[in-house]
Design a protein around this motif. Sequence first.
Motif, mmCIF file in Angstrom:
data_model
loop_
_atom_site.group_PDB
_atom_site.id
_atom_site.type_symbol
_atom_site.label_atom_id
_atom_site.label_comp_id
_atom_site.label_asym_id
_atom_site.label_seq_id
_atom_site.Cartn_x
_atom_site.Cartn_y
_atom_site.Cartn_z
ATOM 1 N N HIS A 4 0.842 -1.199 0.000
ATOM 2 C CA HIS A 4 0.000 0.000 0.000
ATOM 3 C C HIS A 4 0.882 1.256 0.000
ATOM 4 O O HIS A 4 0.619 2.206 -0.740
ATOM 5 C CB HIS A 4 -0.931 -0.002 1.213
ATOM 6 C CG HIS A 4 -1.817 1.181 1.278
ATOM 7 N ND1 HIS A 4 -2.937 1.331 0.485
ATOM 8 C CD2 HIS A 4 -1.749 2.308 2.034
ATOM 9 C CE1 HIS A 4 -3.508 2.484 0.752
ATOM 10 N NE2 HIS A 4 -2.805 3.094 1.687
ATOM 11 N N GLN A 5 1.929 1.219 0.806
ATOM 12 C CA GLN A 5 2.865 2.340 0.854
ATOM 13 C C GLN A 5 3.544 2.538 -0.509
ATOM 14 O O GLN A 5 3.646 3.663 -0.999
ATOM 15 C CB GLN A 5 3.912 2.091 1.936
ATOM 16 C CG GLN A 5 4.959 3.156 2.042
ATOM 17 C CD GLN A 5 6.065 2.780 3.035
ATOM 18 O OE1 GLN A 5 6.170 1.634 3.462
ATOM 19 N NE2 GLN A 5 6.881 3.741 3.382
ATOM 20 N N VAL A 6 3.989 1.464 -1.114
ATOM 21 C CA VAL A 6 4.644 1.541 -2.427
ATOM 22 C C VAL A 6 3.658 2.051 -3.473
ATOM 23 O O VAL A 6 4.004 2.885 -4.312
ATOM 24 C CB VAL A 6 5.230 0.170 -2.826
ATOM 25 C CG1 VAL A 6 5.676 0.150 -4.280
ATOM 26 C CG2 VAL A 6 6.386 -0.200 -1.908
ATOM 27 N N SER A 18 4.030 5.471 -5.713
ATOM 28 C CA SER A 18 3.945 5.428 -7.163
ATOM 29 C C SER A 18 2.848 6.353 -7.681
ATOM 30 O O SER A 18 3.069 7.133 -8.605
ATOM 31 C CB SER A 18 3.681 3.991 -7.623
ATOM 32 O OG SER A 18 3.517 3.942 -9.018
ATOM 33 N N GLU A 19 1.666 6.271 -7.066
ATOM 34 C CA GLU A 19 0.519 7.059 -7.528
ATOM 35 C C GLU A 19 0.680 8.557 -7.283
ATOM 36 O O GLU A 19 0.293 9.360 -8.116
ATOM 37 C CB GLU A 19 -0.759 6.585 -6.827
ATOM 38 C CG GLU A 19 -1.212 5.203 -7.239
ATOM 39 C CD GLU A 19 -1.785 5.158 -8.640
ATOM 40 O OE1 GLU A 19 -2.504 6.092 -9.028
ATOM 41 O OE2 GLU A 19 -1.495 4.177 -9.340
ATOM 42 N N TYR A 20 1.214 8.925 -6.116
ATOM 43 C CA TYR A 20 1.227 10.328 -5.726
ATOM 44 C C TYR A 20 2.576 11.017 -5.876
ATOM 45 O O TYR A 20 2.642 12.240 -5.874
ATOM 46 C CB TYR A 20 0.722 10.472 -4.281
ATOM 47 C CG TYR A 20 -0.663 9.917 -4.103
ATOM 48 C CD1 TYR A 20 -1.747 10.459 -4.783
ATOM 49 C CD2 TYR A 20 -0.898 8.840 -3.265
ATOM 50 C CE1 TYR A 20 -3.023 9.928 -4.635
ATOM 51 C CE2 TYR A 20 -2.169 8.308 -3.100
ATOM 52 C CZ TYR A 20 -3.227 8.860 -3.793
ATOM 53 O OH TYR A 20 -4.485 8.347 -3.650
#
Length: 139
Positions: free
Chosen positions: A100-102, A106-108
């Motif tokens: 979730h952290q990764v 990546s997304e933000y």
Amino acid sequence: MPSPLENLCGPGRPLTAEPRDAREFEGLRRSGTTRLADARIEGLSLEGRFDLAYNAAHSLCLAALRWHGYRSQNRFIVFQVLPHTLGLGPEVWRVLAKCHQVRNQSEYEGDAAVDARLVADLLTACAQVLQKIEALPQP
């Protein structure tokens, strides 16, 4: 005495109690299963496989939460409550929390720190979630 899931319900809390919905459960299960199968295709990029596996895990964990009659207000909580929804321990939810952290990085932030080991660990964790989902009685 309220259950751990009930304790997470209420104003400003991450869960809402909501009746089970067999169609929704089945849709989430099917989505997770399909994405997990696609994530196992080794010809895809690591980032693509990671995205597919992460979203499979999220769909399956959300299905488990919905099976218990709760809806989440954020993405992360579905991983945190795995001990209460599927009886899975830290060896699974910690991998999903890391992913979730990764995913957020990546997304933000545009930083896709994905490697083969992380994808393999994610696939293993997701398979364990799926195994528990498939053992649940129909809602």
